[in-house]
Design a protein around this motif. Structure first.
Motif, PDB file in Angstrom:
ATOM      1  N   LEU B  43       0.808  -1.219   0.000  1.00  0.00           N
ATOM      2  CA  LEU B  43       0.000   0.000   0.000  1.00  0.00           C
ATOM      3  C   LEU B  43       0.842   1.271   0.000  1.00  0.00           C
ATOM      4  O   LEU B  43       0.495   2.250  -0.668  1.00  0.00           O
ATOM      5  CB  LEU B  43      -0.919   0.018   1.228  1.00  0.00           C
ATOM      6  CG  LEU B  43      -2.070  -0.969   1.237  1.00  0.00           C
ATOM      7  CD1 LEU B  43      -2.762  -0.948   2.596  1.00  0.00           C
ATOM      8  CD2 LEU B  43      -3.071  -0.649   0.125  1.00  0.00           C
ATOM      9  N   PHE B  44       1.925   1.267   0.773  1.00  0.00           N
ATOM     10  CA  PHE B  44       2.563   2.552   1.097  1.00  0.00           C
ATOM     11  C   PHE B  44       4.001   2.712   0.616  1.00  0.00           C
ATOM     12  O   PHE B  44       4.478   3.833   0.506  1.00  0.00           O
ATOM     13  CB  PHE B  44       2.543   2.769   2.620  1.00  0.00           C
ATOM     14  CG  PHE B  44       1.164   2.864   3.203  1.00  0.00           C
ATOM     15  CD1 PHE B  44       0.252   3.780   2.701  1.00  0.00           C
ATOM     16  CD2 PHE B  44       0.775   2.047   4.254  1.00  0.00           C
ATOM     17  CE1 PHE B  44      -1.017   3.887   3.233  1.00  0.00           C
ATOM     18  CE2 PHE B  44      -0.499   2.135   4.793  1.00  0.00           C
ATOM     19  CZ  PHE B  44      -1.396   3.061   4.286  1.00  0.00           C
ATOM     20  N   LEU B  45       4.726   1.623   0.396  1.00  0.00           N
ATOM     21  CA  LEU B  45       6.139   1.767   0.032  1.00  0.00           C
ATOM     22  C   LEU B  45       6.290   1.845  -1.483  1.00  0.00           C
ATOM     23  O   LEU B  45       5.827   0.967  -2.209  1.00  0.00           O
ATOM     24  CB  LEU B  45       6.960   0.600   0.579  1.00  0.00           C
ATOM     25  CG  LEU B  45       7.113   0.545   2.091  1.00  0.00           C
ATOM     26  CD1 LEU B  45       8.002  -0.639   2.482  1.00  0.00           C
ATOM     27  CD2 LEU B  45       7.705   1.843   2.632  1.00  0.00           C
ATOM     28  N   ARG B  46       6.928   2.917  -1.918  1.00  0.00           N
ATOM     29  CA  ARG B  46       7.184   3.125  -3.336  1.00  0.00           C
ATOM     30  C   ARG B  46       8.630   3.552  -3.510  1.00  0.00           C
ATOM     31  O   ARG B  46       9.204   4.190  -2.634  1.00  0.00           O
ATOM     32  CB  ARG B  46       6.283   4.250  -3.886  1.00  0.00           C
ATOM     33  CG  ARG B  46       4.795   3.993  -3.779  1.00  0.00           C
ATOM     34  CD  ARG B  46       4.360   2.930  -4.794  1.00  0.00           C
ATOM     35  NE  ARG B  46       2.924   2.703  -4.715  1.00  0.00           N
ATOM     36  CZ  ARG B  46       2.335   1.792  -3.934  1.00  0.00           C
ATOM     37  NH1 ARG B  46       3.074   1.026  -3.143  1.00  0.00           N
ATOM     38  NH2 ARG B  46       1.029   1.644  -3.941  1.00  0.00           N
ATOM     39  N   ASP B  47       9.193   3.221  -4.679  1.00  0.00           N
ATOM     40  CA  ASP B  47      10.508   3.770  -4.995  1.00  0.00           C
ATOM     41  C   ASP B  47      10.395   5.289  -5.122  1.00  0.00           C
ATOM     42  O   ASP B  47       9.330   5.816  -5.485  1.00  0.00           O
ATOM     43  CB  ASP B  47      11.029   3.172  -6.312  1.00  0.00           C
ATOM     44  CG  ASP B  47      11.318   1.682  -6.175  1.00  0.00           C
ATOM     45  OD1 ASP B  47      11.429   1.208  -5.028  1.00  0.00           O
ATOM     46  OD2 ASP B  47      11.406   1.003  -7.219  1.00  0.00           O
ATOM     47  N   ASN B  48      11.493   5.967  -4.817  1.00  0.00           N
ATOM     48  CA  ASN B  48      11.495   7.435  -4.877  1.00  0.00           C
ATOM     49  C   ASN B  48      12.865   7.882  -5.378  1.00  0.00           C
ATOM     50  O   ASN B  48      13.587   8.610  -4.706  1.00  0.00           O
ATOM     51  CB  ASN B  48      11.211   7.988  -3.466  1.00  0.00           C
ATOM     52  CG  ASN B  48      10.982   9.479  -3.453  1.00  0.00           C
ATOM     53  OD1 ASN B  48      10.610  10.080  -4.464  1.00  0.00           O
ATOM     54  ND2 ASN B  48      11.222  10.093  -2.304  1.00  0.00           N
ATOM     55  N   PRO B  49      13.229   7.408  -6.585  1.00  0.00           N
ATOM     56  CA  PRO B  49      14.618   7.585  -7.032  1.00  0.00           C
ATOM     57  C   PRO B  49      14.910   9.018  -7.465  1.00  0.00           C
ATOM     58  O   PRO B  49      14.018   9.735  -7.903  1.00  0.00           O
ATOM     59  CB  PRO B  49      14.720   6.636  -8.228  1.00  0.00           C
ATOM     60  CG  PRO B  49      13.327   6.619  -8.789  1.00  0.00           C
ATOM     61  CD  PRO B  49      12.412   6.711  -7.593  1.00  0.00           C
ATOM     62  N   LYS B  50      16.172   9.385  -7.332  1.00  0.00           N
ATOM     63  CA  LYS B  50      16.656  10.644  -7.898  1.00  0.00           C
ATOM     64  C   LYS B  50      17.348  10.253  -9.190  1.00  0.00           C
ATOM     65  O   LYS B  50      18.513   9.864  -9.192  1.00  0.00           O
ATOM     66  CB  LYS B  50      17.624  11.313  -6.921  1.00  0.00           C
ATOM     67  CG  LYS B  50      18.045  12.717  -7.321  1.00  0.00           C
ATOM     68  CD  LYS B  50      18.853  13.361  -6.208  1.00  0.00           C
ATOM     69  CE  LYS B  50      19.083  14.844  -6.507  1.00  0.00           C
ATOM     70  NZ  LYS B  50      19.725  15.519  -5.364  1.00  0.00           N
TER      71      LYS B  50
END
Lengths: 406, 93
Positions: B43-50
């Motif tokens: 539900l809540f964890l997503r990748d957040n890449p730079k």
């Protein structure tokens, strides 16, 4: 309305030391939260062997990019308690730090434009009163009286049906806040180290042992993250995955104007928030851009929507010129509330997810974060703000009071 | 302002689109078997890449279809897009 003169800045507000090889506590990020945390670690807990590491220059990230609004009229008890703790600290901060932060309690109006807005707003007023947070409901006529420049015509596309008012809310001068905390922390022995990028977090077993930086490794018994916007990347260095997404948040200022806008006006429905800075610029905030970004800029269409909303509410601003626009990168959590507390790695602490609300929390966030670091357990005020709440389901859903759609 | 390449309609202004976050998320095959931690992850964890990110966009004001875009989260450069089930054709970076 009184516009204070800016104080003269002393020649040197803090030392600029080279990093030592070891500290009791390393704080990553010399923004408002990092600096306040360092100050309260020293002042409240006597922990002074502390370094605050900043990859750029002190308070040059989101601390230099916000709209300086301070309020505590959130909906849920957990939020009202935390933000009002911050507000009470704001009220004494110039004296405490012996530096004028130009805190101006000019009042914040949150406008309602629909029947549902009205119901939600009145509910929030009642909730705030039960929480001990000052709050009033104003009719459109009272809104006009409090802020004559607001258009309360019922012929507007989204007419003003009333507003909540928090009189103790207002604005402060964000740069002064950072410098005041920096000077006070420095005076207590904290090392503020700029141009020192954290490139790694060292973990032995389940315990943090220090950080790798662009200026060499630094050992530390405790490492506290306070780098809004980039928390996912930092936590990733310690093997943690956070429920955080990074989004651009934009704002702009007009040219300098005579005093025309006596308070702060926010509107979730048409989506803009406006105040007038001490110097005279109108400060206009927008919503977050919908996509993930670390670019410190956003889409022009968001600014266009924000200005259209501002002109709807303030027709008199139609001829004001935009002086500059800017964007910050905010940490957005799934429930629009921050994450402040422990992590699965011993000695590694997390302060992130403030989304668009980090500035107003600065003293309170620093206070509870310092307590969390000093005692290795949360302060009662940040106990609900755990990383675990996304597993247990004990969310603090503040989307409705966050004032920015995200 | 970004031009988003809809695989059906071509390049269009981003205001026509709705953002859907990280691509290639798969609904749990056996939801009843998930632990609380696994549910939280879904539900809540997503990748957040730079950097480069494969993400979902919907052409809300156009064909109303979902697709995947490969976009850089610092420069906002778009490297390509593809329909569900296709692989993206990209040039080497």
């Amino acid at each position: 309305m009184a516009y204070a003169e800016s104080p003269e800045h002393p020649a040197g507000l803090w030392r600029n030391p080279d990093p030592r090889r070891t500290y009791d506590v390393v704080i990553v990020g010399a923004g408002g939260h990092g600096l306040a945390t360092a100050y309260y670690l020293a002042r409240n807990h006597g922990i002074t062997n502390v370094a605050v590491l900043e990859r750029g220059w002190l308070a040059g990230g989101n601390m230099a990019r916000n709209t300086a609004i301070i309020r505590s009229n959130y909906l849920w008890d957990e939020s009202a308690a935390l933000y009002d703790h911050a507000l009470r600290l704001w009220e004494g901060l110039s004296e405490e730090l012996d530096y004028d932060i130009l805190f101006s309690q000019r009042g914040v109006l949150n406008l309602a434009h629909s029947l549902q807005d009205v119901r939600d707003s009145v509910r929030r007023v009642e909730a705030n009163r039960l929480q001990g947070v000052d709050a009033e409901w104003l009719t459109p006529e009272q809104v006009k009286e409090f802020c004559p420049v607001v258009n309360v015509s019922q012929d507007a596309r989204y007419p003003v049906l009333g507003a909540t008012l928090q009189r103790r809310a207002g604005i402060a001068k964000h740069d002064h806040v950072a410098w005041a905390y920096a000077r006070a922390a420095d005076a207590l022995g904290v090392d503020l180290i700029q141009n020192c990028e954290v490139t790694g977090i060292t973990v032995r077993g389940d315990r943090v042992t220090g950080v790798e930086t662009s200026r060499g490794p630094i050992a530390a018994g405790r490492v506290a993250l306070a780098a809004a916007g980039h928390s996912s990347l930092l936590a990733g260095m310690a093997g943690l995955r956070l429920p955080i997404q990074s989004h651009p948040l934009q704002a702009l200022v007009s040219e300098l104007l005579e005093p025309v806008h006596p308070c702060v006006v926010m509107s979730n429905a048409v989506h803009v928030y406006v105040s007038q800075a001490h110097k005279g610029e109108l400060v206009l905030g927008a919503g977050v851009d919908q996509y993930n970004s670390y670019g410190q800029r956003g889409g022009f269409h968001v600014i266009r929507q924000q200005m259209a909303a501002a002109l709807e509410l303030f027709p008199a601003f139609a001829r004001a010129r935009v002086l500059r626009t800017w964007g910050g990168v905010v940490d957005v959590s799934p429930d629009a509330s921050p994450i402040v507390g422990l992590t699965p790695v011993d000695g590694l602490y997390l302060n992130c997810g403030w989304g668009t609300g980090g500035f107003k929390a600065t003293p309170g966030a620093g206070w509870v974060y310092a307590h969390t670091i000093a005692h290795d357990r949360p302060h009662p005020l940040n106990e609900p703000y755990t990383l675990e709440r996304f597993t247990t389901g004990a969310l603090i859903d503040e989307h409705g009071a966050a004032a920015v759609a995200h | 302002m970004q031009l988003i390449p809809c695989p059906w309609c071509g390049d269009r202004d981003e205001v026509e689109f709705h953002y859907g976050g990280q691509a290639h998320l798969v609904h749990p095959a056996d939801p009843d078997a998930l632990s609380d931690e696994e549910w939280a992850g879904y539900l809540f964890l997503r990748d957040n890449p730079k950097g480069w990110f494969e993400e979902r966009w919907s052409h809300a004001a156009g064909c109303r279809r979902w697709f995947t875009v490969v976009r850089h989260t610092v420069t906002h450069e778009v490297r390509g897009s593809h329909r569900p089930g296709e692989r993206v054709a990209v040039s080497a970076s």
